[in-house]
Enzyme design. Structure first.
Site, PDB file in Angstrom:
ATOM      1  N   SER A 173       0.839  -1.206   0.000  1.00  0.00           N
ATOM      2  CA  SER A 173       0.000   0.000   0.000  1.00  0.00           C
ATOM      3  C   SER A 173       0.878   1.263   0.000  1.00  0.00           C
ATOM      4  CB  SER A 173      -0.952  -0.042   1.197  1.00  0.00           C
ATOM      5  OG  SER A 173      -2.008   0.867   1.023  1.00  0.00           O
ATOM      6  N   ASP A 300      -9.697  -5.992  -4.509  1.00  0.00           N
ATOM      7  CA  ASP A 300      -9.277  -4.895  -3.639  1.00  0.00           C
ATOM      8  C   ASP A 300     -10.275  -3.742  -3.731  1.00  0.00           C
ATOM      9  OD1 ASP A 300      -7.872  -2.859  -2.298  1.00  0.00           O
ATOM     10  OD2 ASP A 300      -5.947  -3.606  -3.014  1.00  0.00           O
ATOM     11  N   HIS A 328      -7.232  -5.957  -0.053  1.00  0.00           N
ATOM     12  CA  HIS A 328      -6.073  -5.066   0.016  1.00  0.00           C
ATOM     13  C   HIS A 328      -4.948  -5.644   0.884  1.00  0.00           C
ATOM     14  CE1 HIS A 328      -4.160  -1.276  -0.809  1.00  0.00           C
ATOM     15  NE2 HIS A 328      -4.015  -0.980   0.471  1.00  0.00           N
TER      16      HIS A 328
END
Length: 349
Positions: A173, A300, A328
């Protein structure tokens, strides 16, 4: 070819046993042992997370204040069944075995507990870091205002590496911004950089810009968001942000096991805002020469697959992998698929 040896699906195992009953029982016992080991790891991570949650009470704005063109190397992977006993023989000859795992926003080193166990089991040397204001870091997230400060634990780790030693650097991320920052500073120390549904930004971009289609412009977010934290007082600029729990669950963990969601809910901390709003300066001479790989997560909701596809088109990594059924957080929702990908990248010459 190597991965066919390393990771076999359950049905492949059944075929190779030839239907022998005793063999099937041994496989079942082996599977039960794997499940038992995972449960033990999870309990250990949960215990650490509870301890961290207690420590974090001292920080304003953290847990205690939460309020409501692509390469041809493109693959689609589902969960493999790994024959881990064969793996160490295949990685013994690797020049680079150290894998540095960098968490994303709100997470900490704790989120990699499954990945660490699987990489160690196959002979690699995983290392995790808590970015400043995250995980067990004693820094107050509200005091972390720059990407340099946020990335300091990672930068110190790379600085202290023995001369000539290289690592595989993995970022999840917004941890991708820290990976890019490190790649610009230490291209000679990073063998490969892996971005897992991450902010693989271009020169002059902010990590936040990647999420702009979903959250709106940075300026609008700063003005209107209900998730901002004003650690220095309401009359002062925002210092961080955090999502309320139900919003977090639907965005980040739509495919993750309940026990990992529970672990995350008591472990995640506020995100320093400054590093997310800082434009990265990335040069062709340093960052541009790095070997980059991207892992896309196809279920996601926090960083949509279309956005990830756009990042890949605009930044042209050397290799692209896709994980079906992953939210995610593939280290929770599809840990075996993620393990297989990291192992394959490690073996690329």
């Amino acid at each position: 070819m190597g991965n066919r040896v390393i990771c076999m699906k359950k049905k492949d195992v059944a075929i190779r046993t030839g239907g022998d009953g005793s063999r099937s029982k041994r496989v079942s016992r082996s599977q039960r042992k794997l499940l038992g080991d995972e449960e033990m790891l999870h309990r250990r991570a949960l215990s650490m997370a509870i301890h961290q949650a207690q420590l974090s009470q001292r920080f304003d704005g953290s847990v205690s204040r939460r309020v409501g063109s692509t390469s041809s190397r493109r693959q689609t992977l589902s969960d493999p069944f790994s024959n881990n006993k064969q793996v160490p023989d295949l990685v013994d000859s690797l020049a680079v075995k150290k894998v540095v795992l960098v968490h994303g926003e709100g997470f900490g080193a704790w989120c990699w507990y499954k990945t660490v166990a699987s990489l160690e089991e196959c002979g690699l040397s995983p290392v995790t870091v808590d970015l400043a204001g995250s995980g067990f870091s004693m820094a107050d997230p509200n005091s972390v205002s720059t990407l340099e400060e946020y990335s300091k634990p990672l930068i110190e780790l790379l600085q202290n590496l023995p001369e000539e030693e290289k690592v595989i650097l993995v970022g999840h991320s917004t941890g991708g911004a820290c990976v890019s920052y490190a790649l610009e500073l230490f291209p000679e120390k990073i063998s490969k950089a892996v971005f897992i549904c991450a902010t693989m930004v271009s020169d002059g971009q902010r990590p936040f810009d990647v999420f702009a289609d979903q959250l709106g412009s940075a300026e609008r977010f700063m003005k209107e968001s209900q998730f901002l934290i004003h650690g220095n007082g309401k009359d002062k600029p925002a210092t961080g942000f955090t999502f309320e729990k139900q919003h977090m669950k639907s965005l980040y963990f739509n495919q993750s096991p309940n026990k990992d969601i529970a672990l995350s809910m008591i472990s995640m901390r506020a995100v320093p805002l400054g590093p997310m709003m800082e434009k990265l300066s990335l040069s062709t001479e340093r960052y541009g020469k790095g070997r980059r790989f991207y892992v896309q997560t196809l279920d996601d909701l926090a960083l949509l697959p279309d956005v990830q596809e756009k990042l890949v088109r605009e930044n042209s990594p050397e290799g692209v992998y896709k994980i079906k059924g992953s939210d995610h957080c593939p280290f929770f929702s599809k840990p075996q698929s993620l393990h297989k990908i990291l192992l394959e990248i490690a073996q690329i010459p």
